[in-house]
Design a protein around this motif. Sequence first.
Motif, mmCIF file in Angstrom:
data_model
loop_
_atom_site.group_PDB
_atom_site.id
_atom_site.type_symbol
_atom_site.label_atom_id
_atom_site.label_comp_id
_atom_site.label_asym_id
_atom_site.label_seq_id
_atom_site.Cartn_x
_atom_site.Cartn_y
_atom_site.Cartn_z
ATOM 1 N N UNK A 82 -26.340 -20.680 0.306
ATOM 2 C CA UNK A 82 -26.544 -22.109 0.541
ATOM 3 C C UNK A 82 -27.693 -22.669 -0.276
ATOM 4 N N UNK A 83 -28.780 -21.908 -0.440
ATOM 5 C CA UNK A 83 -29.934 -22.427 -1.179
ATOM 6 C C UNK A 83 -29.621 -22.662 -2.655
ATOM 7 N N UNK A 84 -28.566 -22.038 -3.166
ATOM 8 C CA UNK A 84 -28.159 -22.240 -4.556
ATOM 9 C C UNK A 84 -26.854 -23.027 -4.645
ATOM 10 N N UNK A 85 -26.526 -23.766 -3.590
ATOM 11 C CA UNK A 85 -25.247 -24.482 -3.546
ATOM 12 C C UNK A 85 -25.444 -25.945 -3.167
ATOM 13 N N UNK A 86 -26.547 -26.514 -3.628
ATOM 14 C CA UNK A 86 -26.878 -27.880 -3.227
ATOM 15 C C UNK A 86 -26.894 -28.825 -4.417
ATOM 16 N N UNK B 31 -29.336 -21.803 7.279
ATOM 17 C CA UNK B 31 -29.890 -20.608 6.657
ATOM 18 C C UNK B 31 -29.565 -20.601 5.163
ATOM 19 N N UNK B 32 -30.582 -20.602 4.342
ATOM 20 C CA UNK B 32 -30.372 -20.670 2.903
ATOM 21 C C UNK B 32 -29.766 -19.429 2.301
ATOM 22 N N UNK B 33 -29.769 -18.326 3.040
ATOM 23 C CA UNK B 33 -29.221 -17.076 2.507
ATOM 24 C C UNK B 33 -27.769 -16.842 2.900
ATOM 25 N N UNK B 34 -27.194 -17.715 3.717
ATOM 26 C CA UNK B 34 -25.805 -17.509 4.110
ATOM 27 C C UNK B 34 -24.864 -18.024 3.018
ATOM 28 N N UNK B 35 -23.610 -17.626 3.107
ATOM 29 C CA UNK B 35 -22.589 -18.047 2.150
ATOM 30 C C UNK B 35 -21.665 -19.051 2.855
ATOM 31 N N UNK B 36 -21.813 -20.341 2.555
ATOM 32 C CA UNK B 36 -21.065 -21.368 3.304
ATOM 33 C C UNK B 36 -19.557 -21.265 3.122
ATOM 34 N N UNK B 37 -18.841 -21.700 4.158
ATOM 35 C CA UNK B 37 -17.389 -21.772 4.113
ATOM 36 C C UNK B 37 -16.949 -23.147 3.599
ATOM 37 N N UNK B 38 -15.660 -23.244 3.343
ATOM 38 C CA UNK B 38 -15.080 -24.482 2.797
ATOM 39 C C UNK B 38 -15.454 -25.701 3.622
ATOM 40 N N UNK B 39 -15.251 -25.635 4.940
ATOM 41 C CA UNK B 39 -15.464 -26.815 5.771
ATOM 42 C C UNK B 39 -16.932 -27.213 5.834
ATOM 43 N N UNK B 40 -17.838 -26.231 5.670
ATOM 44 C CA UNK B 40 -19.257 -26.565 5.609
ATOM 45 C C UNK B 40 -19.563 -27.371 4.352
ATOM 46 N N UNK B 41 -18.902 -27.037 3.250
ATOM 47 C CA UNK B 41 -19.102 -27.790 2.013
ATOM 48 C C UNK B 41 -18.566 -29.204 2.165
#
Length: 357
Positions: free
Chosen positions: A55-59, A68-78
């Motif tokens: 997440x921290x590199x997906x903004x 949590x910046x270390x998690x890997x977001x799912x489609x719906x979160x995006x």
Amino acid sequence: MDLIDTLVIGAGQSGLATAHALRKHGIAPVILEAGDAPTGAWPRYYESLTLFSPARYSALPGLPFPGDGDRYPHRDEVVDYLTSCADQLDADIRTGHHVTGVEHQDGIFTVHLADGRTLHARTVVAATGGFTNPYRPALPGLDSFSGTVLHAAEYLRPEPFTGQRVVVVGGGNSAVQIATELAQHARVTVTTRGKLRFAPQRPLGRDLHFWYTVTGLDAAPVGRFLTHPPTVPVLDTGRYRAAVAAGRPDHRPMFTALDGDRIRWSDGTSEQADAVILATGYRPALDYLTALDVLDEHGHPPHRDGLATGLSGLGFVGLEWQRSLSSASLRGVGRDAARITRRLSSYLGSQAAFGRH
């Protein structure tokens, strides 16, 4: 004639990043989105899609990804994140505005909409990505295959393929993610022309995107030197390599032909298959620019760091490898948007200085 300074086509991640950059330069853009929400293609991706970047590199610029910046977001979160970005963006976003064509005369762009209306702008940014233009390679027998053929853009969930024999074409992240998911419900092969390559997602205990960032590789301007986009290995914590090693899915060299409902493999064997899923990527969705004569024979726009080489006032954001390896990603579109916005702002200033329009 009402004249817009900058019109942005597409309100997904690329269009929103562009609008943010334009506002920082004091430009009030109009953003046109064909869909019913400013979330681009994300709601239409397959349901289990998980980002390969934390997440921290997906903004996008100006709004960190929540949680949590270390998690890997799912489609719906995006989807939710992009909706929040649009809500906080001070810009004129017009959904349900499908652009069918763009013309240019005397320094003015005329943008045609599907409902017959036209808009006029001094500059235009094409930020439509490629989801609506999936690449379907000319595989032997594909057009006459009697089973199901669909692109990854049309795939949503594995349950409709339960108990079937499925072949997934492609060796990228999406191909392996889809094939591994399907293998829990069907007998699945992932097939590629070359080797199926994996790269560690967390070398030395840190996500690969951390290393991309600290080394500067993420933003390195390598795009202009590429004649063809390089093949990117599958980012893996070990899960996907283990699944392939266990044969769920298995991996085989590219088939030689499809014949009726049968698939012929390079070792001379053949078998019945129910479905072929093409995880073969996308091409720029820029058909609406055809009248401008700015696309090559493959539909790609010749450009210099995102600005059209043959037409002043036209820019692009979100092209794959537009400038760097991250150019088409959530984390990369902001850099490219800021770069072209500086140039477009100067262009608008020069137009005003000469008293044009």
